[in-house]
Scaffold this motif. Sequence first.
Motif, PDB file in Angstrom:
ATOM      1  N   ARG A  38      62.995  26.225  47.659  1.00 36.38           N
ATOM      2  CA  ARG A  38      64.297  26.635  48.189  1.00 36.38           C
ATOM      3  C   ARG A  38      64.360  26.534  49.712  1.00 36.38           C
ATOM      4  NH1 ARG A  38      66.948  29.284  43.691  1.00 36.38           N
ATOM      5  NH2 ARG A  38      66.048  28.073  42.010  1.00 36.38           N
ATOM      6  N   SER A  39      63.208  26.529  50.384  1.00 32.30           N
ATOM      7  CA  SER A  39      63.221  26.387  51.844  1.00 32.30           C
ATOM      8  C   SER A  39      63.502  24.944  52.268  1.00 32.30           C
ATOM      9  CB  SER A  39      61.872  26.823  52.432  1.00 32.30           C
ATOM     10  OG  SER A  39      60.880  25.817  52.221  1.00 32.30           O
ATOM     11  N   MET A  40      63.363  24.005  51.354  1.00 33.47           N
ATOM     12  CA  MET A  40      63.559  22.570  51.575  1.00 33.47           C
ATOM     13  C   MET A  40      62.497  21.955  52.484  1.00 33.47           C
ATOM     14  SD  MET A  40      65.967  21.769  49.520  1.00 33.47           S
ATOM     15  CE  MET A  40      66.582  20.144  49.930  1.00 33.47           C
ATOM     16  N   LYS A  41      61.401  22.680  52.745  1.00 39.32           N
ATOM     17  CA  LYS A  41      60.286  22.086  53.496  1.00 39.32           C
ATOM     18  C   LYS A  41      59.727  20.883  52.741  1.00 39.32           C
ATOM     19  CE  LYS A  41      55.727  22.885  55.454  1.00 39.32           C
ATOM     20  NZ  LYS A  41      55.180  21.675  54.862  1.00 39.32           N
ATOM     21  N   LEU A  42      59.768  20.957  51.419  1.00 35.53           N
ATOM     22  CA  LEU A  42      59.297  19.840  50.606  1.00 35.53           C
ATOM     23  C   LEU A  42      60.067  18.557  50.923  1.00 35.53           C
ATOM     24  CD1 LEU A  42      57.567  18.627  48.360  1.00 35.53           C
ATOM     25  CD2 LEU A  42      59.177  19.632  46.692  1.00 35.53           C
ATOM     26  N   ALA A  43      61.345  18.661  51.257  1.00 43.67           N
ATOM     27  CA  ALA A  43      62.114  17.468  51.638  1.00 43.67           C
ATOM     28  C   ALA A  43      61.512  16.824  52.877  1.00 43.67           C
ATOM     29  CB  ALA A  43      63.574  17.833  51.882  1.00 43.67           C
ATOM     30  N   LYS A  44      61.131  17.646  53.837  1.00 44.56           N
ATOM     31  CA  LYS A  44      60.479  17.115  55.045  1.00 44.56           C
ATOM     32  C   LYS A  44      59.126  16.505  54.706  1.00 44.56           C
ATOM     33  CE  LYS A  44      59.038  18.179  59.766  1.00 44.56           C
ATOM     34  NZ  LYS A  44      58.553  16.843  59.881  1.00 44.56           N
ATOM     35  N   ASP A  45      58.362  17.162  53.844  1.00 41.84           N
ATOM     36  CA  ASP A  45      57.050  16.637  53.446  1.00 41.84           C
ATOM     37  C   ASP A  45      57.198  15.275  52.756  1.00 41.84           C
ATOM     38  OD1 ASP A  45      55.985  18.995  54.424  1.00 41.84           O
ATOM     39  OD2 ASP A  45      55.674  19.886  52.431  1.00 41.84           O
ATOM     40  N   LEU A  46      58.168  15.153  51.867  1.00 45.04           N
ATOM     41  CA  LEU A  46      58.394  13.881  51.178  1.00 45.04           C
ATOM     42  C   LEU A  46      58.908  12.829  52.144  1.00 45.04           C
ATOM     43  CD1 LEU A  46      59.923  15.301  47.895  1.00 45.04           C
ATOM     44  CD2 LEU A  46      57.776  14.019  48.069  1.00 45.04           C
ATOM     45  N   THR A  47      59.767  13.227  53.063  1.00 44.02           N
ATOM     46  CA  THR A  47      60.279  12.303  54.070  1.00 44.02           C
ATOM     47  C   THR A  47      59.161  11.835  54.990  1.00 44.02           C
ATOM     48  OG1 THR A  47      62.459  13.300  53.998  1.00 44.02           O
ATOM     49  CG2 THR A  47      61.901  12.074  55.977  1.00 44.02           C
ATOM     50  N   ASP A  48      58.318  12.756  55.430  1.00 42.05           N
ATOM     51  CA  ASP A  48      57.201  12.379  56.293  1.00 42.05           C
ATOM     52  C   ASP A  48      56.263  11.410  55.582  1.00 42.05           C
ATOM     53  OD1 ASP A  48      58.210  14.009  58.284  1.00 42.05           O
ATOM     54  OD2 ASP A  48      56.743  15.619  57.984  1.00 42.05           O
ATOM     55  N   ALA A  49      56.043  11.635  54.302  1.00 39.64           N
ATOM     56  CA  ALA A  49      55.108  10.792  53.545  1.00 39.64           C
ATOM     57  C   ALA A  49      55.700   9.429  53.193  1.00 39.64           C
ATOM     58  CB  ALA A  49      54.675  11.518  52.274  1.00 39.64           C
ATOM     59  N   PHE A  50      57.017   9.384  52.932  1.00 35.29           N
ATOM     60  CA  PHE A  50      57.602   8.165  52.360  1.00 35.29           C
ATOM     61  C   PHE A  50      58.847   7.658  53.077  1.00 35.29           C
ATOM     62  CE2 PHE A  50      55.746  10.680  48.806  1.00 35.29           C
ATOM     63  CZ  PHE A  50      54.635   9.864  48.593  1.00 35.29           C
ATOM     64  N   ALA A  51      59.066   8.036  54.314  1.00 34.41           N
ATOM     65  CA  ALA A  51      60.305   7.658  55.019  1.00 34.41           C
ATOM     66  C   ALA A  51      60.588   6.162  54.937  1.00 34.41           C
ATOM     67  CB  ALA A  51      60.251   8.111  56.470  1.00 34.41           C
ATOM     68  N   ASP A  52      59.563   5.341  55.053  1.00 36.81           N
ATOM     69  CA  ASP A  52      59.760   3.896  55.027  1.00 36.81           C
ATOM     70  C   ASP A  52      60.045   3.358  53.623  1.00 36.81           C
ATOM     71  OD1 ASP A  52      57.108   4.608  54.329  1.00 36.81           O
ATOM     72  OD2 ASP A  52      56.388   2.589  54.789  1.00 36.81           O
ATOM     73  N   ARG A  53      59.871   4.180  52.609  1.00 39.79           N
ATOM     74  CA  ARG A  53      60.109   3.760  51.223  1.00 39.79           C
ATOM     75  C   ARG A  53      61.392   4.318  50.636  1.00 39.79           C
ATOM     76  NH1 ARG A  53      55.849   1.782  47.958  1.00 39.79           N
ATOM     77  NH2 ARG A  53      53.842   1.774  49.008  1.00 39.79           N
ATOM     78  N   ILE A  54      61.983   5.310  51.282  1.00 37.73           N
ATOM     79  CA  ILE A  54      63.149   5.968  50.697  1.00 37.73           C
ATOM     80  C   ILE A  54      64.336   5.003  50.734  1.00 37.73           C
ATOM     81  CG2 ILE A  54      64.771   7.896  50.875  1.00 37.73           C
ATOM     82  CD1 ILE A  54      62.379   9.545  52.001  1.00 37.73           C
ATOM     83  N   ALA A  55      64.849   4.701  49.546  1.00 35.99           N
ATOM     84  CA  ALA A  55      65.928   3.733  49.398  1.00 35.99           C
ATOM     85  C   ALA A  55      67.277   4.403  49.224  1.00 35.99           C
ATOM     86  CB  ALA A  55      65.660   2.826  48.203  1.00 35.99           C
ATOM     87  N   GLU A  56      67.283   5.629  48.693  1.00 32.32           N
ATOM     88  CA  GLU A  56      68.522   6.324  48.419  1.00 32.32           C
ATOM     89  C   GLU A  56      68.250   7.798  48.191  1.00 32.32           C
ATOM     90  OE1 GLU A  56      69.989   4.368  44.883  1.00 32.32           O
ATOM     91  OE2 GLU A  56      68.767   5.621  43.565  1.00 32.32           O
TER      92      GLU A  56
END
Length: 158
Positions: free
Chosen positions: A80-98
């Motif tokens: 619920r803190s959405m820190k996981l969104a940052k963790d996923l973004t940090d790990a995969f920013a260059d792969r996120i398509a949508e």
Amino acid sequence: EVLKKIQDFHNRRPLNLVVFHPDSFEDFSIMEEFTFPVGIENMDNHKVSFQYPEALKAIFSKNPSWRMTLDLNHVYTNDRSMKLAKDLTDAFADRIAEFHISGFAELHEPLFQTHRTEILSAAFDRSLPMIVESQVNSLEEARTEFKYIMDFFSANNS
């Protein structure tokens, strides 16, 4: 058989991305014979894995051309803190398509009803496609949802 049909369609009309839930695979090597672009989506809290960067890294390290669909509702169900969104973004920013976006009360309720603006705020790159997965009951609710999302991004244009 389904994957072959997707490939046939892709051969006739090139697809941008075909998104899969990683927990639907027993063996990812089944995908080696296909050329359509693959997207892997992070999972919600109803699944036993593939919610966090560590599990997804194993998939992406073996499949360098695969992209990621970042489902922000799924992130919210896990954190619920959405820190996981940052963790996923940090790990995969260059792969996120949508992004996949929707509100959350129990599943994929509309954002205009749940007011989960933290889900919208986690969409770090507004130039990427955003797939609205909110479950609505009418065309009017779909319009209301779209307006709610557009108003949020207009007011928070950073």
